[in-house]
Design an enzyme around this catalytic site. Structure first.
Site, PDB file in Angstrom:
ATOM      1  N   PRO A 269     -28.257 -40.090  45.119  1.00  0.00           N
ATOM      2  CA  PRO A 269     -28.842 -40.394  43.745  1.00  0.00           C
ATOM      3  C   PRO A 269     -29.400 -41.818  43.841  1.00  0.00           C
ATOM      4  CG  PRO A 269     -26.777 -40.389  43.098  1.00  0.00           C
ATOM      5  CD  PRO A 269     -26.702 -39.884  44.468  1.00  0.00           C
ATOM      6  N   ASP A 270     -30.713 -42.129  43.408  1.00  0.00           N
ATOM      7  CA  ASP A 270     -31.086 -43.440  43.269  1.00  0.00           C
ATOM      8  C   ASP A 270     -30.936 -44.199  41.879  1.00  0.00           C
ATOM      9  OD1 ASP A 270     -33.036 -45.921  43.120  1.00  0.00           O
ATOM     10  OD2 ASP A 270     -33.899 -45.571  44.822  1.00  0.00           O
ATOM     11  N   ILE A 271     -29.868 -44.998  41.781  1.00  0.00           N
ATOM     12  CA  ILE A 271     -29.429 -45.560  40.466  1.00  0.00           C
ATOM     13  C   ILE A 271     -30.686 -46.337  39.786  1.00  0.00           C
ATOM     14  CG2 ILE A 271     -27.680 -46.850  39.462  1.00  0.00           C
ATOM     15  CD1 ILE A 271     -25.922 -46.269  42.051  1.00  0.00           C
TER      16      ILE A 271
ATOM     17  N   LYS B 152     -40.546 -47.323  41.985  1.00  0.00           N
ATOM     18  CA  LYS B 152     -39.376 -47.211  41.202  1.00  0.00           C
ATOM     19  C   LYS B 152     -39.832 -47.682  39.628  1.00  0.00           C
ATOM     20  CE  LYS B 152     -36.246 -47.684  44.984  1.00  0.00           C
ATOM     21  NZ  LYS B 152     -34.611 -47.692  45.152  1.00  0.00           N
TER      22      LYS B 152
ATOM     23  N   LYS C  95      -7.803 -35.603  57.809  1.00  0.00           N
ATOM     24  CA  LYS C  95      -8.395 -36.461  59.280  1.00  0.00           C
ATOM     25  C   LYS C  95      -9.284 -35.583  60.153  1.00  0.00           C
ATOM     26  CE  LYS C  95      -7.348 -40.025  62.266  1.00  0.00           C
ATOM     27  NZ  LYS C  95      -6.293 -40.646  63.162  1.00  0.00           N
TER      28      LYS C  95
ATOM     29  N   ASP D 239     -27.817 -45.009  50.953  1.00  0.00           N
ATOM     30  CA  ASP D 239     -28.586 -43.963  50.663  1.00  0.00           C
ATOM     31  C   ASP D 239     -28.317 -42.588  51.225  1.00  0.00           C
ATOM     32  OD1 ASP D 239     -30.726 -45.714  49.938  1.00  0.00           O
ATOM     33  OD2 ASP D 239     -31.031 -46.501  52.022  1.00  0.00           O
TER      34      ASP D 239
ATOM     35  N   ASN E  45     -21.737 -50.671  54.225  1.00  0.00           N
ATOM     36  CA  ASN E  45     -22.724 -51.452  54.681  1.00  0.00           C
ATOM     37  C   ASN E  45     -21.967 -52.966  54.618  1.00  0.00           C
ATOM     38  OD1 ASN E  45     -23.447 -52.652  52.060  1.00  0.00           O
ATOM     39  ND2 ASN E  45     -24.287 -50.672  51.870  1.00  0.00           N
TER      40      ASN E  45
ATOM     41  N   LYS F 241     -41.650 -50.616  46.646  1.00  0.00           N
ATOM     42  CA  LYS F 241     -40.436 -50.320  45.670  1.00  0.00           C
ATOM     43  C   LYS F 241     -40.614 -50.574  44.264  1.00  0.00           C
ATOM     44  CE  LYS F 241     -36.986 -50.388  49.535  1.00  0.00           C
ATOM     45  NZ  LYS F 241     -36.059 -51.158  50.211  1.00  0.00           N
TER      46      LYS F 241
HETATM   47  O1  PMT Z   1     -23.732 -58.540  48.871  1.00  0.00           O
HETATM   48  P1  PMT Z   1     -24.009 -59.676  49.539  1.00  0.00           P
HETATM   49  O2  PMT Z   1     -23.343 -59.912  50.747  1.00  0.00           O
HETATM   50  O3  PMT Z   1     -24.350 -61.027  48.864  1.00  0.00           O
HETATM   51  O4  PMT Z   1     -25.660 -59.452  49.898  1.00  0.00           O
HETATM   52  C1  PMT Z   1     -26.616 -59.594  48.951  1.00  0.00           C
HETATM   53  C2  PMT Z   1     -27.527 -58.260  49.269  1.00  0.00           C
HETATM   54  C3  PMT Z   1     -28.460 -58.230  50.928  1.00  0.00           C
HETATM   55  C4  PMT Z   1     -27.027 -56.937  49.397  1.00  0.00           C
HETATM   56  C5  PMT Z   1     -28.548 -58.248  48.137  1.00  0.00           C
HETATM   57  O5  PMT Z   1     -29.371 -59.599  48.013  1.00  0.00           O
HETATM   58  C6  PMT Z   1     -29.609 -56.839  48.223  1.00  0.00           C
HETATM   59  O6  PMT Z   1     -30.674 -56.989  48.779  1.00  0.00           O
HETATM   60  N1  PMT Z   1     -29.288 -55.793  47.344  1.00  0.00           N
HETATM   61  C7  PMT Z   1     -30.252 -54.726  47.620  1.00  0.00           C
HETATM   62  C8  PMT Z   1     -29.628 -54.089  48.813  1.00  0.00           C
HETATM   63  C9  PMT Z   1     -30.345 -52.488  49.060  1.00  0.00           C
HETATM   64  O7  PMT Z   1     -29.749 -51.528  49.324  1.00  0.00           O
HETATM   65  O8  PMT Z   1     -31.774 -52.644  48.911  1.00  0.00           O
HETATM   66  P2  PMT Z   1     -32.572 -51.350  49.232  1.00  0.00           P
HETATM   67  O9  PMT Z   1     -34.018 -52.033  49.630  1.00  0.00           O
HETATM   68  O10 PMT Z   1     -32.199 -50.274  50.094  1.00  0.00           O
HETATM   69  O11 PMT Z   1     -32.667 -50.876  47.892  1.00  0.00           O
HETATM   70  C10 PMT Z   1     -33.708 -50.980  46.719  1.00  0.00           C
HETATM   71  C11 PMT Z   1     -33.067 -51.125  45.471  1.00  0.00           C
HETATM   72  O12 PMT Z   1     -32.588 -49.917  44.977  1.00  0.00           O
HETATM   73  C12 PMT Z   1     -31.832 -52.041  45.304  1.00  0.00           C
HETATM   74  O13 PMT Z   1     -31.965 -52.738  44.101  1.00  0.00           O
HETATM   75  C13 PMT Z   1     -30.525 -51.062  45.370  1.00  0.00           C
HETATM   76  O14 PMT Z   1     -29.685 -51.534  44.424  1.00  0.00           O
HETATM   77  C14 PMT Z   1     -31.407 -49.875  44.736  1.00  0.00           C
HETATM   78  N2  PMT Z   1     -30.891 -48.505  45.071  1.00  0.00           N
HETATM   79  C15 PMT Z   1     -30.888 -48.243  46.400  1.00  0.00           C
HETATM   80  C16 PMT Z   1     -30.545 -46.970  46.668  1.00  0.00           C
HETATM   81  C17 PMT Z   1     -29.757 -45.799  45.777  1.00  0.00           C
HETATM   82  N3  PMT Z   1     -29.433 -44.991  46.130  1.00  0.00           N
HETATM   83  N4  PMT Z   1     -29.689 -46.587  44.573  1.00  0.00           N
HETATM   84  C18 PMT Z   1     -30.286 -47.671  44.191  1.00  0.00           C
HETATM   85  O15 PMT Z   1     -30.065 -48.131  42.915  1.00  0.00           O
END
Ligand code: PMT
Length: 403
Positions: free
Chosen positions: A310-312, A346, A294, A284, A215, A342
């Site tokens: 996995p969701d960390i 979470k 390849k 995700d 991403n 969330k």
């Molecule tokens: O890195 P930059 O270019 O400065 O941009 C910043 C940002 C937009 C990436 C940052 O501000 C931000 O929003 N980060 C979280 C992005 C994200 O994945 O959001 P989410 O809504 O999909 O996830 C929710 C939370 O769960 C987040 O804290 C994420 O780190 C965590 N997560 C999600 C999926 C996963 N498998 N494991 C996780 O820990």
């Protein structure tokens, strides 16, 4: 910034001005710093005086400007060693390539470089130079050396330059510099003795040896948080996906690629952390099968089978003994609704939600805007600002909740 940040104490800044066209903005910078209650003294190099007069700076700062190393009159008022001891912060703006090189190598051939060398003050540098000089590997080496030594680098900004070039090398605007210095000064010491783990950047999920799913996360928000937490006195573990920015000085860096690798590092190290901040944009999903060769483009349509990663963040929050857990939410609609979901699902202590549909904010930008929600039902809007400023605000919000 040493120990002068309580409401009664005034933080003392020596502003070092070097030779560059942006020096003409320094009277405004002094004004912006004084508006924020900083006590400011000015040191200029000889080259700086070609761009702005000592008289103008004396008028706005209210104090004589220091410019000569061997000036008996100035030494009688406040000698260069006294100046070095007096400062809580040494702010060099604009910092020319020449002065950066001298500082990186510990040279002391004028009042400014001598005072920096003789000072224990926090060093903050706002570089300004031609974009090619900034991009030059020698300048980048000097910057890295200064960062490793604990200096904080603000900018430079990107745009049109006085010489007609376009690129990175413009000094940040005075208001921007003053706000960033103020933010970092405000968090100084608020997390002293705490251990903080921060995830940052994207994750990269391999499809085959050359292709991957990822991403647009640049890591800027997470790295700004790491810098703010370090300025706040914390020991910081930064678990980072692949990014193109410098590791903040003082952070323990753990580079990872995939969500699986990120989870492993977090699982191994999070147990003695006081605070966990999940800022990474973790993919995700990842491919069910990773091809060792390849993949050939034989078919018109190709289907990729993905599995949930996995969701960390949720894993950390589910531990019996857990740190204060802060998540991020990147949403393109119904910001508060999804962020709240969330936060609750979470079981987080706090969430910082950003609307990623806004142009110039969120992913891969220098600025952001955040809605903070917590598990006590509190809500706070942080208006559009540089990620550095918001990061300091988040650290303040966390420290206030930790009590
Ligand atoms: O890195 P930059 O270019 O400065 O941009 C910043 C940002 C937009 C990436 C940052 O501000 C931000 O929003 N980060 C979280 C992005 C994200 O994945 O959001 P989410 O809504 O999909 O996830 C929710 C939370 O769960 C987040 O804290 C994420 O780190 C965590 N997560 C999600 C999926 C996963 N498998 N494991 C996780 O820990």
């Amino acid at each position: 910034m040493s120990n002068n940040n309580s409401s009664q104490q005034i933080t003392r800044i020596v502003l070092g001005i070097t030779g560059g066209i942006a020096a003409y903005k320094c009277p405004d910078l002094v004004r912006r710093l004084k508006e924020r209650q900083f006590d400011v003294r000015v040191v200029m190099t000889a080259a700086a005086k070609e761009f702005v007069t000592p008289m103008a700076l004396q008028a706005v700062s209210g104090f004589p400007v220091h410019d000569e190393l061997f000036d008996p009159e100035a030494e009688a008022a406040m000698g260069h060693i006294d100046l070095a001891k007096w400062a809580d912060i040494f702010l060099i703006a604009p910092a020319s390539a020449n002065t950066l090189a001298k500082l990186a190598h510990g040279e002391a051939d004028n009042l400014l470089t001598t005072s920096v060398l003789a000072s224990k003050a926090r060093l903050i540098i706002a570089p300004a130079m031609n974009q090619q000089m900034w991009a030059n590997e020698k300048t980048q080496r000097n910057i890295r050396a200064l960062e490793t030594g604990g200096a904080l680098i603000l900018g430079p900004g990107v745009g049109e330059q006085a010489c007609g070039d376009v690129g990175a090398g413009r000094m940040l605007e005075p208001l921007d510099i003053a706000e960033r210095v103020e933010s970092l000064n405000e968090v100084s010491g608020v997390l002293a003795g705490k251990r903080v783990m921060i995830t940052a950047g994207p994750t990269v999920e391999a499809i085959d040896p050359v292709r991957y799913i990822s991403n647009h996360s640049s890591g800027k928000m997470g790295y700004a948080l790491a810098r703010a937490a370090i300025a706040a006195g914390a020991e910081v573990d930064l678990v980072s996906g692949p990014v193109n920015i410098h590791t903040p000085a003082g952070a323990n860096i753990f580079p990872v690629k995939s969500a699986k690798e990120m989870l492993e590092v977090v699982q191994n190290r999070v147990s003695d952390c006081d605070i966990f901040i999940g800022c990474a944009a973790v993919a995700d999903y990842s491919p069910v099968d990773v091809s060792s060769q390849k993949i050939k483009k034989n078919d018109e349509v190709m289907t990729l089978k993905l599995k949930r990663n996995p969701d960390i963040l949720a894993w950390v929050a589910a531990q019996k003994v857990r740190p204060f857990v802060v998540g991020f939410a990147a949403e393109s609609e119904k910001l508060k609704f999804y962020a709240e979901k969330k936060l609750n699902n979470k079981k987080l202590n706090m969430i910082c939600a950003n609307d990623i549909s806004c142009e110039g904010l969120g992913f891969n930008s220098d600025n952001n805007q955040l809605l903070i929600l917590d598990d006590k039902g509190q809500e706070k809007n942080l208006q559009i600002a540089a990620k550095e400023v918001l990061a300091a605000d988040i650290i303040k919000e966390i420290s206030y909740r930790l009590g």
